[in-house]
Design a protein around this motif. Structure first.
Motif, PDB file in Angstrom:
ATOM      1  N   ASP A  54      24.178  61.628 -13.073  1.00  0.00           N
ATOM      2  CA  ASP A  54      25.258  60.930 -11.865  1.00  0.00           C
ATOM      3  C   ASP A  54      25.306  59.479 -11.880  1.00  0.00           C
ATOM      4  O   ASP A  54      26.640  59.047 -11.687  1.00  0.00           O
ATOM      5  N   ASP A  55      24.434  58.833 -12.305  1.00  0.00           N
ATOM      6  CA  ASP A  55      24.681  57.410 -12.312  1.00  0.00           C
ATOM      7  C   ASP A  55      25.560  57.019 -13.526  1.00  0.00           C
ATOM      8  O   ASP A  55      26.452  56.170 -13.493  1.00  0.00           O
ATOM      9  N   ILE A  56      25.615  57.640 -14.786  1.00  0.00           N
ATOM     10  CA  ILE A  56      26.543  57.535 -15.694  1.00  0.00           C
ATOM     11  C   ILE A  56      27.591  57.965 -15.575  1.00  0.00           C
ATOM     12  O   ILE A  56      28.861  57.290 -15.802  1.00  0.00           O
ATOM     13  N   LEU A  57      27.945  58.903 -14.897  1.00  0.00           N
ATOM     14  CA  LEU A  57      29.419  59.543 -14.573  1.00  0.00           C
ATOM     15  C   LEU A  57      30.045  58.540 -13.601  1.00  0.00           C
ATOM     16  O   LEU A  57      31.303  58.780 -13.529  1.00  0.00           O
ATOM     17  N   ALA A  58      29.291  57.923 -12.726  1.00  0.00           N
ATOM     18  CA  ALA A  58      29.918  56.978 -12.049  1.00  0.00           C
ATOM     19  C   ALA A  58      30.108  55.704 -12.396  1.00  0.00           C
ATOM     20  O   ALA A  58      31.214  54.831 -11.958  1.00  0.00           O
ATOM     21  N   HIS A  59      29.930  55.436 -13.842  1.00  0.00           N
ATOM     22  CA  HIS A  59      30.180  54.105 -14.518  1.00  0.00           C
ATOM     23  C   HIS A  59      31.899  54.264 -14.769  1.00  0.00           C
ATOM     24  O   HIS A  59      32.469  55.294 -15.257  1.00  0.00           O
ATOM     25  N   PRO A  60      32.571  53.196 -14.521  1.00  0.00           N
ATOM     26  CA  PRO A  60      34.011  52.998 -14.577  1.00  0.00           C
ATOM     27  C   PRO A  60      34.686  53.380 -16.143  1.00  0.00           C
ATOM     28  O   PRO A  60      35.721  53.628 -16.267  1.00  0.00           O
ATOM     29  N   LYS A  61      33.718  53.044 -17.243  1.00  0.00           N
ATOM     30  CA  LYS A  61      34.024  53.007 -18.476  1.00  0.00           C
ATOM     31  C   LYS A  61      34.089  54.576 -18.815  1.00  0.00           C
ATOM     32  O   LYS A  61      34.325  54.864 -19.947  1.00  0.00           O
ATOM     33  N   VAL A  62      33.477  55.382 -18.282  1.00  0.00           N
ATOM     34  CA  VAL A  62      33.447  56.731 -18.699  1.00  0.00           C
ATOM     35  C   VAL A  62      34.615  57.580 -18.431  1.00  0.00           C
ATOM     36  O   VAL A  62      35.294  57.699 -17.466  1.00  0.00           O
ATOM     37  N   ARG A  63      35.165  57.928 -19.711  1.00  0.00           N
ATOM     38  CA  ARG A  63      36.290  58.690 -19.822  1.00  0.00           C
ATOM     39  C   ARG A  63      36.344  60.309 -19.907  1.00  0.00           C
ATOM     40  O   ARG A  63      37.539  60.881 -19.597  1.00  0.00           O
ATOM     41  N   LEU A  64      35.423  60.920 -20.598  1.00  0.00           N
ATOM     42  CA  LEU A  64      35.279  62.044 -20.862  1.00  0.00           C
ATOM     43  C   LEU A  64      33.778  62.529 -20.772  1.00  0.00           C
ATOM     44  O   LEU A  64      32.704  61.871 -21.103  1.00  0.00           O
ATOM     45  N   PHE A  65      33.530  63.724 -19.960  1.00  0.00           N
ATOM     46  CA  PHE A  65      32.205  64.198 -19.949  1.00  0.00           C
ATOM     47  C   PHE A  65      32.079  65.432 -20.913  1.00  0.00           C
ATOM     48  O   PHE A  65      32.791  66.640 -20.605  1.00  0.00           O
TER      49      PHE A  65
END
Length: 522
Positions: free
Chosen positions: A365-376
């Protein structure tokens, strides 16, 4: 004068603010599931109540990945070595076979005795049994996470307290039957029924398939209830106490159903009763926790953005065949983006590319909240999909088993990303779809709009959990919210007796008219 007015105002504000109770209620959480992802959702519910000031005791088969909390006591009743080995082999076979949800359900029915014995072992584990068998134990509420363990409702009967059920996904027939939700297959999609974006009703072929799926799940639910009743009688046979409620009575004593779903955004709208409380995204934090320094720097310095790759807690990457691992690594290592990859065996990584950060545990959850994440890149488990939806991150799904393919299809048809079959995956296919989701702005725009809807609620998921749990505690149950349906048998709920009387009266009237007219009526 202004100074004193300000001081008075602040005092009134402080005195009027409701603080956490230092003497909160005692709440027992029973989560016998073998799925870590389910435990994450359940523990989010319990942490919310602990933050409120309630005294929480949680019993699980595994230690939750949760920071120590002063109001939470965790009791671990681990599976036997034989049971643990069985589950590891089961998950390994599941990964290799990639069964559909229907195959999974059928296998669960055929192996019901094996699965249920695991729940019995959990319940009678000394660490757990001494808790509910101790007459000095006092709880105000039981929160049960269902997973073929409804017979454990008898623990709430022994503790003389109300029950709340917390479910990790959308309402299924198994859950709907508990509270009497309307589950009409003509307009309520069953499991793995995906509608196109903007489609509000099912087409004929979808309704036909939905009817068969609904009927199958209804049969499974009835078989499961029959088995749960047997297990309940086996676990709680109490001939010395004639007042001890039976299994079906305990089912009718359930106060609320929490389910990890948000109908206004996820759709289509489902007709649910007041006992059904939506807490979709309960595991998503209001504010993300700080990331570990090394990981935070890796993300912060990603000028081309970040791809987050995790197949959840149930999939062990050690079960990857070398072909699949090589395909994934060869594509991801050549991308300009940085990649955060959840990988179990750090001593046996597929490679050491400088753009890839490997870890065997990651704060999703904390990683997905990071503004640099563009794709999961995800297995399309319900929890991960909900977190990506909340944070507005497009997805590429590689579903493995169970409901994941259905989740992936819904996600794709909603315009949030794409999905691929890992067992037939090629490097070209993977690379093409990664570029498509990264470079086509429609995916981020569509999921961004969904995120806005998903967040727009009168109460947040956590506020809903607090309000409704304390509602049950205040009234020592919420039986007044129950649908009449759960108190009616098959004949009454379908008005069979009423129609029978009408037909009888009609037939009697016709017979009387025949007698008067002296006609031979057949």
């Amino acid at each position: 004068m202004i100074k004193y007015t300000t001081i008075v105002f602040l005092l009134i504000l402080l005195l009027g603010t409701k603080t956490h109770s230092s003497n909160g209620d005692n709440i027992l959480g029973i989560f016998g599931t073998h799925s870590p992802s389910h435990v994450i959702v359940h523990m989010a519910v319990m942490k919310t109540l602990a933050d409120r000031g309630h005294n929480i005791t949680v019993v699980t088969q595994m230690k939750p990945k949760l920071a120590a909390h002063e109001n939470i006591t965790v009791i671990v009743a681990p599976p036997t070595p034989e049971r643990k080995k069985f589950m590891e082999e089961y998950m390994k076979q599941t990964f290799n076979d990639k069964p559909s949800i229907w195959t999974t359900l059928m296998k669960a029915v055929l192996q019901a005795n094996v699965q249920l014995e695991g729940q019995i072992e959990f319940m009678v584990h000394p660490n757990f049994k001494e808790l509910y068998e101790n007459p000095q134990t006092k709880f105000d509420l039981v929160v049960l996470g269902p997973m073929a363990n409804d017979f454990q409702l008898g623990i709430a009967a022994k503790l003389h307290c109300p029950v709340i059920i917390t479910w990790v996904g959308v309402p299924l027939p198994f859950m709907d039957s508990i509270v009497g939700n309307v589950n009409d297959p003509s307009y309520v999609p069953s499991l793995n029924v995906a509608l196109e974006a903007g489609q509000s009703t099912m087409e004929f072929t979808q309704r036909l398939g939905n009817l068969f799926k609904h009927s199958f799940l209804d049969i499974v639910n009835k078989l499961l209830n029959f088995k749960m009743n047997q297990m309940y009688e086996r676990a709680f046979a109490n001939k010395t106490d004639p007042e001890f409620p039976n299994y079906y009575e305990m089912k009718r004593r359930i106060s609320l159903l929490f389910y990890n779903y948000h109908s206004p955004s996820e759709g289509p709208i489902r007709p649910t009763v007041p006992q059904s409380i939506e807490i979709g995204g309960i595991q998503v934090k209001d504010q993300p926790d700080p990331l570990p320094k090394e990981l935070a720097k890796f993300l912060d310095d990603a000028d081309e953005g970040v791809i987050f790759f995790s197949l959840g807690t149930n999939v062990n990457t050690n079960n990857f065949g070398p072909e699949i691992a090589n395909i994934l690594y060869s594509v991801l290592s050549q991308l300009p983006q940085r990649v955060v990859w959840k990988w179990e065996d750090l001593n046996n990584k597929p490679g050491n590319a400088s753009n890839i950060y490997f870890s065997n545990w990651l704060p999703q959850d904390d990683i997905l909240a990071h503004p640099k994440v563009r794709l999961f890149i995800t297995h399309a488990g319900k929890g991960g999909v909900a977190e990506a939806q909340y944070h507005g991150v497009p997805m590429l799904a590689l579903p493995i088993f169970g409901d994941q393919q259905g989740n992936a299809e819904i996600m794709t048809k909603s315009g949030f990303g794409r999905w691929l079959d890992m067992h037939t995956l090629t490097a070209e296919e993977l690379e093409e779809n990664i570029h498509e989701v990264l470079e086509n702005p429609s995916y981020r725009e569509t999921i961004g709009k969904f995120s806005t809807l998903y967040r727009d609620r009168p109460l947040t998921a956590r506020q809903s959990v607090v309000y409704w749990t304390e509602y049950v505690l205040r009234h020592q149950g919420a039986y007044h919210l129950q649908s009449p349906l759960i108190h009616m048998d098959f004949i009454a709920r379908n008005n069979i007796d009423v129609f029978g009387v009408i037909l009888l009266i009609k037939r009697s009237k016709e017979s009387y008219q025949c007698v008067i007219a002296d006609i031979n009526c057949v």
